[in-house]
Design a protein around this motif. Sequence first.
Motif, mmCIF file in Angstrom:
data_model
loop_
_atom_site.group_PDB
_atom_site.id
_atom_site.type_symbol
_atom_site.label_atom_id
_atom_site.label_comp_id
_atom_site.label_asym_id
_atom_site.label_seq_id
_atom_site.Cartn_x
_atom_site.Cartn_y
_atom_site.Cartn_z
ATOM 1 N N LEU A 163 -51.284 -15.038 -27.395
ATOM 2 C CA LEU A 163 -51.483 -15.139 -28.442
ATOM 3 C C LEU A 163 -52.525 -16.103 -29.084
ATOM 4 N N LEU A 164 -52.212 -17.191 -28.457
ATOM 5 C CA LEU A 164 -52.955 -18.468 -29.005
ATOM 6 C C LEU A 164 -54.478 -18.453 -28.216
ATOM 7 N N THR A 165 -54.550 -17.452 -27.134
ATOM 8 C CA THR A 165 -55.951 -17.108 -26.592
ATOM 9 C C THR A 165 -56.487 -16.351 -27.339
ATOM 10 N N GLU A 166 -56.046 -15.365 -27.988
ATOM 11 C CA GLU A 166 -56.507 -14.416 -29.152
ATOM 12 C C GLU A 166 -56.854 -14.956 -30.150
ATOM 13 N N LEU A 167 -56.170 -15.921 -30.672
ATOM 14 C CA LEU A 167 -56.710 -16.714 -31.859
ATOM 15 C C LEU A 167 -57.590 -17.742 -31.825
ATOM 16 N N GLY A 168 -58.117 -17.916 -30.571
ATOM 17 C CA GLY A 168 -59.145 -18.736 -30.361
ATOM 18 C C GLY A 168 -58.836 -20.135 -30.021
ATOM 19 N N VAL A 169 -57.761 -20.440 -29.870
ATOM 20 C CA VAL A 169 -57.281 -21.850 -29.140
ATOM 21 C C VAL A 169 -57.853 -22.094 -27.909
ATOM 22 N N GLU A 170 -58.363 -23.343 -27.701
ATOM 23 C CA GLU A 170 -59.101 -23.697 -26.247
ATOM 24 C C GLU A 170 -58.167 -23.803 -25.252
ATOM 25 N N GLN A 171 -58.363 -23.342 -24.096
ATOM 26 C CA GLN A 171 -57.636 -23.035 -23.066
ATOM 27 C C GLN A 171 -56.947 -24.073 -22.588
ATOM 28 N N GLU A 172 -57.533 -25.342 -22.692
ATOM 29 C CA GLU A 172 -56.766 -26.664 -22.430
ATOM 30 C C GLU A 172 -55.565 -26.834 -23.250
ATOM 31 N N THR A 173 -55.645 -26.592 -24.597
ATOM 32 C CA THR A 173 -54.474 -26.672 -25.310
ATOM 33 C C THR A 173 -53.494 -25.589 -25.224
ATOM 34 N N VAL A 174 -54.133 -24.238 -24.712
ATOM 35 C CA VAL A 174 -53.187 -23.266 -24.451
ATOM 36 C C VAL A 174 -52.316 -23.723 -23.202
ATOM 37 N N ARG A 175 -52.766 -24.216 -22.248
ATOM 38 C CA ARG A 175 -52.096 -24.801 -20.889
ATOM 39 C C ARG A 175 -51.091 -25.947 -21.188
ATOM 40 N N ALA A 176 -51.687 -26.602 -22.052
ATOM 41 C CA ALA A 176 -50.753 -27.885 -22.658
ATOM 42 C C ALA A 176 -49.509 -27.301 -22.942
ATOM 43 N N ASP A 177 -49.760 -26.271 -23.962
ATOM 44 C CA ASP A 177 -48.415 -25.929 -24.495
ATOM 45 C C ASP A 177 -47.425 -25.260 -23.428
ATOM 46 N N TYR A 178 -48.252 -24.554 -22.992
ATOM 47 C CA TYR A 178 -47.403 -23.830 -21.641
ATOM 48 C C TYR A 178 -46.620 -24.709 -20.613
ATOM 49 N N LEU A 179 -47.431 -25.794 -20.415
ATOM 50 C CA LEU A 179 -46.733 -26.800 -19.409
ATOM 51 C C LEU A 179 -45.760 -27.741 -20.085
ATOM 52 N N PHE A 180 -45.919 -27.755 -21.263
ATOM 53 C CA PHE A 180 -44.964 -28.664 -21.987
ATOM 54 C C PHE A 180 -43.440 -28.639 -21.838
ATOM 55 N N THR A 181 -42.869 -27.301 -21.431
ATOM 56 C CA THR A 181 -41.669 -27.007 -21.031
ATOM 57 C C THR A 181 -41.191 -28.023 -20.100
ATOM 58 N N ASN A 182 -41.891 -28.567 -19.161
ATOM 59 C CA ASN A 182 -41.434 -29.520 -18.324
ATOM 60 C C ASN A 182 -41.107 -30.820 -18.798
ATOM 61 N N GLU A 183 -41.680 -30.938 -20.457
ATOM 62 C CA GLU A 183 -41.109 -32.227 -20.885
ATOM 63 C C GLU A 183 -40.044 -31.910 -21.951
ATOM 64 N N ALA A 184 -40.265 -30.731 -22.489
ATOM 65 C CA ALA A 184 -39.356 -30.406 -23.465
ATOM 66 C C ALA A 184 -37.914 -30.129 -23.143
ATOM 67 N N VAL A 185 -37.839 -29.848 -21.920
ATOM 68 C CA VAL A 185 -36.439 -29.482 -21.463
ATOM 69 C C VAL A 185 -35.687 -30.619 -20.696
ATOM 70 N N ASP A 186 -34.549 -31.014 -21.098
ATOM 71 C CA ASP A 186 -33.902 -32.158 -20.430
ATOM 72 C C ASP A 186 -33.328 -31.663 -19.151
ATOM 73 N N PHE A 187 -34.087 -31.879 -18.068
ATOM 74 C CA PHE A 187 -34.036 -31.314 -16.662
ATOM 75 C C PHE A 187 -32.747 -32.197 -15.899
ATOM 76 N N ASP A 188 -32.654 -33.515 -16.556
ATOM 77 C CA ASP A 188 -31.784 -34.485 -15.867
ATOM 78 C C ASP A 188 -30.269 -33.974 -16.218
ATOM 79 N N ARG A 189 -30.172 -33.200 -17.089
ATOM 80 C CA ARG A 189 -28.905 -32.622 -17.540
ATOM 81 C C ARG A 189 -28.670 -31.512 -17.000
ATOM 82 N N ILE A 190 -29.758 -30.603 -17.054
ATOM 83 C CA ILE A 190 -29.665 -29.095 -16.727
ATOM 84 C C ILE A 190 -29.548 -28.859 -15.202
ATOM 85 N N VAL A 191 -30.279 -29.688 -14.530
ATOM 86 C CA VAL A 191 -30.446 -29.621 -13.204
ATOM 87 C C VAL A 191 -28.796 -29.863 -12.336
#
Length: 256
Positions: A163-191
Amino acid sequence: MKDRVFPLEGVHNFRRFGGFDTAGKAKVSDRLYRSGQFSRATGKDRETLAGLGVRLVADLRRPRERQAEPSFWGEHTGVRVLESDHAGHDEAPHLVFLRESDLSLDSIREFMIETYRRLPFDAGNKWVFEQGLRHLAEAGPEDGFVVHCAAGKDRTGLFCALLLTELGVEQETVRADYLFTNEAVDFDRIVPAMTRRIETEMGRSIGTDELRAFLGVDAAYLDAAMDAIGEPREYLRGELGLEESVLDALKERLLA
């Protein structure tokens, strides 16, 4: 990116994926949200979510997933929930993998990459992708939209990237949003909790780094999906069958 995360008590990875600037200097609507499943949402979580004006929910989970972890969104009058009836596998592939693989880092990465190559062409995913975009194009300007799966990272991450790609968001930003799961999730608790669950239910041991690779995201995973897709623009129009008029309406609705 951290200000996009909503610190809910029982829902993981709930965050805004709208509000980005496009390459053409337009701004994407800030009423777009992505998340993991909602079955463990607390009363306080529901209060927070009720204030977001959500009117459309795209649930990418299969029927068995929804039965095991029911969502509360369907209980709300005025909220449309899009769900696929495609049953998919008899048993979730990731459970088969956890039970039968050697659980090495290499095997986990290989499994995730192969999974991502299949995600764009899974019948259930395609149905929700298509219907989600169609209904989003018709939504009101103040209507909130949520897309989610079980963890809010793989199926959901691919939908958001498309969706973000179709809307014209730059790929660097698209990838940053995707990769942000690694910071958004509390893996220290979940793992640790997931490690115990695998040991208890499957009688197997898995290392911390290996489990993080399984539960998190990696640029190589998204690249595998995008390589399989080819040109995202053609995927939306060809594989999903979306008309140009629908995609034009989507841009009119979501860009300002």
